[in-house]
Scaffold this motif. Structure first.
Motif, PDB file in Angstrom:
ATOM      1  N   GLN A   1       0.823  -1.207   0.000  1.00 17.21           N
ATOM      2  CA  GLN A   1       0.000   0.000   0.000  1.00 17.21           C
ATOM      3  C   GLN A   1       0.862   1.264   0.000  1.00 17.21           C
ATOM      4  OE1 GLN A   1      -2.283   1.039   3.605  1.00 17.21           O
ATOM      5  NE2 GLN A   1      -4.103   1.098   2.316  1.00 17.21           N
ATOM      6  N   ALA A   2       1.957   1.248   0.755  1.00 15.85           N
ATOM      7  CA  ALA A   2       2.852   2.410   0.790  1.00 15.85           C
ATOM      8  C   ALA A   2       3.431   2.689  -0.592  1.00 15.85           C
ATOM      9  CB  ALA A   2       3.971   2.172   1.799  1.00 15.85           C
ATOM     10  N   ILE A   3       3.780   1.645  -1.308  1.00 10.40           N
ATOM     11  CA  ILE A   3       4.314   1.806  -2.664  1.00 10.40           C
ATOM     12  C   ILE A   3       3.238   2.379  -3.584  1.00 10.40           C
ATOM     13  CG2 ILE A   3       5.236   0.589  -4.677  1.00 10.40           C
ATOM     14  CD1 ILE A   3       6.530  -1.405  -2.689  1.00 10.40           C
ATOM     15  N   LEU A   4       2.017   1.831  -3.486  1.00 11.92           N
ATOM     16  CA  LEU A   4       0.926   2.286  -4.344  1.00 11.92           C
ATOM     17  C   LEU A   4       0.480   3.708  -4.011  1.00 11.92           C
ATOM     18  CD1 LEU A   4      -1.257  -0.957  -4.497  1.00 11.92           C
ATOM     19  CD2 LEU A   4       0.376  -0.123  -6.191  1.00 11.92           C
ATOM     20  N   ASP A   5       0.621   4.095  -2.746  1.00 16.03           N
ATOM     21  CA  ASP A   5       0.253   5.453  -2.326  1.00 16.03           C
ATOM     22  C   ASP A   5       1.346   6.472  -2.643  1.00 16.03           C
ATOM     23  OD1 ASP A   5      -2.163   4.563  -1.408  1.00 16.03           O
ATOM     24  OD2 ASP A   5      -1.604   4.527   0.713  1.00 16.03           O
ATOM     25  N   LYS A   6       2.379   6.040  -3.337  1.00 15.52           N
ATOM     26  CA  LYS A   6       3.494   6.904  -3.720  1.00 15.52           C
ATOM     27  C   LYS A   6       4.186   7.524  -2.507  1.00 15.52           C
ATOM     28  CE  LYS A   6       2.684   6.258  -8.134  1.00 15.52           C
ATOM     29  NZ  LYS A   6       2.348   7.331  -9.065  1.00 15.52           N
ATOM     30  N   ASP A   7       4.370   6.708  -1.483  1.00 16.00           N
ATOM     31  CA  ASP A   7       5.150   7.150  -0.327  1.00 16.00           C
ATOM     32  C   ASP A   7       6.509   7.622  -0.844  1.00 16.00           C
ATOM     33  OD1 ASP A   7       7.040   7.033   1.902  1.00 16.00           O
ATOM     34  OD2 ASP A   7       5.510   5.954   3.011  1.00 16.00           O
ATOM     35  N   PRO A   8       6.955   8.829  -0.456  1.00 15.98           N
ATOM     36  CA  PRO A   8       8.204   9.384  -0.995  1.00 15.98           C
ATOM     37  C   PRO A   8       9.413   8.464  -0.881  1.00 15.98           C
ATOM     38  CG  PRO A   8       7.035  11.060   0.242  1.00 15.98           C
ATOM     39  CD  PRO A   8       6.288   9.774   0.475  1.00 15.98           C
ATOM     40  N   LYS A   9       9.469   7.646   0.158  1.00 11.94           N
ATOM     41  CA  LYS A   9      10.648   6.789   0.303  1.00 11.94           C
ATOM     42  C   LYS A   9      10.686   5.683  -0.751  1.00 11.94           C
ATOM     43  CE  LYS A   9       8.819   3.710   3.981  1.00 11.94           C
ATOM     44  NZ  LYS A   9       7.642   4.471   4.429  1.00 11.94           N
ATOM     45  N   TYR A  10       9.555   5.486  -1.459  1.00  9.84           N
ATOM     46  CA  TYR A  10       9.521   4.483  -2.528  1.00  9.84           C
ATOM     47  C   TYR A  10       9.435   5.127  -3.913  1.00  9.84           C
ATOM     48  CZ  TYR A  10       8.950   0.848   0.971  1.00  9.84           C
ATOM     49  OH  TYR A  10       9.154  -0.015   2.032  1.00  9.84           O
ATOM     50  N   ASP A  11       9.898   6.360  -4.034  1.00 12.13           N
ATOM     51  CA  ASP A  11       9.807   7.031  -5.332  1.00 12.13           C
ATOM     52  C   ASP A  11      10.748   6.442  -6.370  1.00 12.13           C
ATOM     53  OD1 ASP A  11      12.254   7.972  -4.466  1.00 12.13           O
ATOM     54  OD2 ASP A  11      11.677  10.098  -4.420  1.00 12.13           O
ATOM     55  N   PHE A  12      11.613   5.524  -5.947  1.00 15.56           N
ATOM     56  CA  PHE A  12      12.528   4.871  -6.887  1.00 15.56           C
ATOM     57  C   PHE A  12      11.907   3.665  -7.578  1.00 15.56           C
ATOM     58  CE2 PHE A  12      13.225   2.998  -2.681  1.00 15.56           C
ATOM     59  CZ  PHE A  12      13.080   1.638  -2.952  1.00 15.56           C
ATOM     60  N   VAL A  13      10.723   3.243  -7.152  1.00  8.02           N
ATOM     61  CA  VAL A  13      10.095   2.044  -7.711  1.00  8.02           C
ATOM     62  C   VAL A  13       9.693   2.293  -9.159  1.00  8.02           C
ATOM     63  CG1 VAL A  13       8.088   0.504  -7.564  1.00  8.02           C
ATOM     64  CG2 VAL A  13       9.313   1.166  -5.477  1.00  8.02           C
ATOM     65  N   SER A  14      10.089   1.409 -10.046  1.00  5.45           N
ATOM     66  CA  SER A  14       9.828   1.561 -11.473  1.00  5.45           C
ATOM     67  C   SER A  14       8.358   1.294 -11.794  1.00  5.45           C
ATOM     68  CB  SER A  14      10.694   0.591 -12.271  1.00  5.45           C
ATOM     69  OG  SER A  14      10.318  -0.755 -11.984  1.00  5.45           O
ATOM     70  N   GLU A  15       7.925   1.746 -12.952  1.00 12.15           N
ATOM     71  CA  GLU A  15       6.541   1.539 -13.382  1.00 12.15           C
ATOM     72  C   GLU A  15       6.230   0.050 -13.521  1.00 12.15           C
ATOM     73  OE1 GLU A  15       2.712   2.580 -14.204  1.00 12.15           O
ATOM     74  OE2 GLU A  15       4.352   3.893 -13.563  1.00 12.15           O
ATOM     75  N   LYS A  16       7.192  -0.723 -13.970  1.00  6.80           N
ATOM     76  CA  LYS A  16       7.000  -2.161 -14.123  1.00  6.80           C
ATOM     77  C   LYS A  16       6.751  -2.821 -12.772  1.00  6.80           C
ATOM     78  CE  LYS A  16       9.302  -6.292 -15.965  1.00  6.80           C
ATOM     79  NZ  LYS A  16      10.538  -6.817 -16.614  1.00  6.80           N
ATOM     80  N   THR A  17       7.573  -2.469 -11.785  1.00  2.00           N
ATOM     81  CA  THR A  17       7.400  -3.031 -10.446  1.00  2.00           C
ATOM     82  C   THR A  17       6.103  -2.525  -9.828  1.00  2.00           C
ATOM     83  OG1 THR A  17       9.794  -3.205 -10.112  1.00  2.00           O
ATOM     84  CG2 THR A  17       8.412  -3.216  -8.140  1.00  2.00           C
ATOM     85  N   PHE A  18       5.765  -1.267 -10.063  1.00  2.00           N
ATOM     86  CA  PHE A  18       4.538  -0.671  -9.543  1.00  2.00           C
ATOM     87  C   PHE A  18       3.316  -1.472  -9.996  1.00  2.00           C
ATOM     88  CE2 PHE A  18       0.996   2.260  -9.420  1.00  2.00           C
ATOM     89  CZ  PHE A  18       1.184   2.953  -8.230  1.00  2.00           C
ATOM     90  N   LYS A  19       3.291  -1.862 -11.248  1.00  2.00           N
ATOM     91  CA  LYS A  19       2.160  -2.639 -11.777  1.00  2.00           C
ATOM     92  C   LYS A  19       2.084  -4.008 -11.116  1.00  2.00           C
ATOM     93  CE  LYS A  19       1.942  -0.389 -16.312  1.00  2.00           C
ATOM     94  NZ  LYS A  19       2.136  -0.556 -17.779  1.00  2.00           N
TER      95      LYS A  19
END
Length: 400
Positions: free
Chosen positions: A194-212
């Motif tokens: 959920q933190a990754i999906l909510d665009k938590d700033p500490k996860y701003d490095f997550v790529s679009e591929k991983t995000f999906k």
């Protein structure tokens, strides 16, 4: 004059050498000050490492228990990297703050290829969160790389039905394969996603591929979560500590953790669902039913008293306390950890897996060493009025 010239050149050379060395190896005074990161998520594993004898540990704690300070985040993060296995996961029950000896570090390194990795005792997702926090402050690439490896481990570990086992890769056929809520495993993973999906700033490095991939895993996890809500006499209640990984039914965990309605572990589930913005009808219904169950299963005029007792040696530790249930009309509402499937009666158990119906019947080692009662559901009941007014204004289950 010649001697003075030689001495001058000597001191100049020494000064230059010190300057060069200092540029590569800064002194403590030169090291950058970082902001401390919350270490509470590591407490469960650290507590087990220090408090429980386990001959299967790769290393054991030193008697003096030396630890890094909370603001020494890169040193703690390097421990997190050290313990991370090559499959991306972590073993449980070690202290990430511990200052290790060279011999201890070498032993941990030799275990890198082992696959005994788990989500138990807040393992894995807590390590990923910590590394992300450290990367956000330092921008040191090795911490980001370890985060990606950890996230990939979480995604690979998910069952096709959306749940997660306690251990991954799967090991022997036992409760380690069950879908696990105990010790925050399932919900810790869901909060990470959920933190990754909510665009938590500490996860701003997550790529679009991983995000999906994370988005897909989260949706499957939520669907599975809702499907596991237990029914009692046709009415949904809450969840069990562990559920069968195939049919999603309540399942045995350890010998003293029976298939049952588990109020303590379910609190984190309900709070998670209550924090979802724009919940659909299924989520609203799940929360309403859980709140009604928490309200109906309250126990009044009861308090658990802990007291010192004659030391007793067990297989796991020296037991120096005991517990008993006392009547106290001033006591706040309390709940038992387990309620029996079918009857809804408060339930207890022992290492022989025999069902018991009072704390006094439980052997002293388990009676004193396990949390049989909880106040945790009160937090849900306290937060319910605001949630209900916002998302279910026409149905207050506490007034029915």
């Amino acid at each position: 004059m010649k001697t003075k010239s030689i001495k001058f050149r000597y001191f100049r050379i020494v000064f230059v050498l010190f300057a060069l060395v200092g540029s590569y190896y800064p002194t403590v005074a030169q090291e950058k000050e970082y902001q401390a990161i919350d270490l509470r998520p590591f407490r469960s594993s650290a507590g087990h490492w220090y408090g429980i004898k386990d001959n299967s540990n790769v290393i054991n704690p030193l008697p003096e228990k030396p630890q890094y300070k909370a603001n020494e985040i890169t040193k703690i993060a390097d421990n997190v990297l050290l313990f991370q296995r090559n499959n991306g996961g972590w073993p449980k029950n070690y202290d990430m703050q511990a200052i290790l000896t060279k011999e201890q570090r070498e032993k941990v390194l030799r275990a890198k290829n082992e696959d005994h990795t788990t989500f138990d005792n807040s393992t894995g997702f807590s390590h990923i969160n910590y590394l992300a926090e450290v990367y956000a402050q330092t921008k040191i690439e090795k911490y980001k790389k370890a985060c990606f490896l950890g996230i990939d481990f979480v995604l690979k570990a998910q069952y096709n039905n959306g749940g997660w086992p306690q251990y991954y890769p799967l090991e022997k056929v036992d409760y380690s394969q069950r879908i696990t809520f105990n010790d925050g495993a399932y919900m810790g993973i869901m909060k990470l996603l959920q933190a990754i999906l909510d665009k938590d700033p500490k996860y701003d490095f997550v790529s679009e591929k991983t995000f999906k991939k994370v988005d897909s895993a989260y949706k499957k996890g939520l669907e599975c979560l809702l499907a596991m809500q237990i029914e009692l006499i046709g009415k949904p209640t809450v969840w069990c500590q562990q559920h069968d990984e195939v049919d999603l039914s309540p399942a045995w965990a350890r010998a003293f953790e029976p298939p049952s309605i588990c109020n303590g572990e379910s609190v984190e589930v309900v709070l998670f669902l209550m924090n979802i913005e724009q919940p659909d009808a299924q989520i609203i219904s799940a929360v309403q039913n859980a709140v009604k169950w928490f309200s109906d299963s309250r126990i009044y005029n009861t308090r658990v008293e802990m007291f010192k007792a004659e030391p007793m040696e067990s297989k796991y530790k020296t037991v120096t306390i005991d517990k008993k249930v006392v009547t106290d009309e001033s006591a706040p509402p309390i709940w038992t950890r387990f309620y029996e499937l079918g009857s809804g009666r408060p339930l207890f158990c022992d290492r022989n897996s025999k069902f018991l119906y009072s704390l006094a019947e439980v052997s002293r080692e388990r009676r004193a060493g396990y949390g049989w009662y909880t106040y945790a559901p009160q937090e849900v009941l306290d937060k319910y009025p605001d949630w209900q007014k916002k998302w279910a204004p026409e149905q207050n289950v506490l007034k029915q």
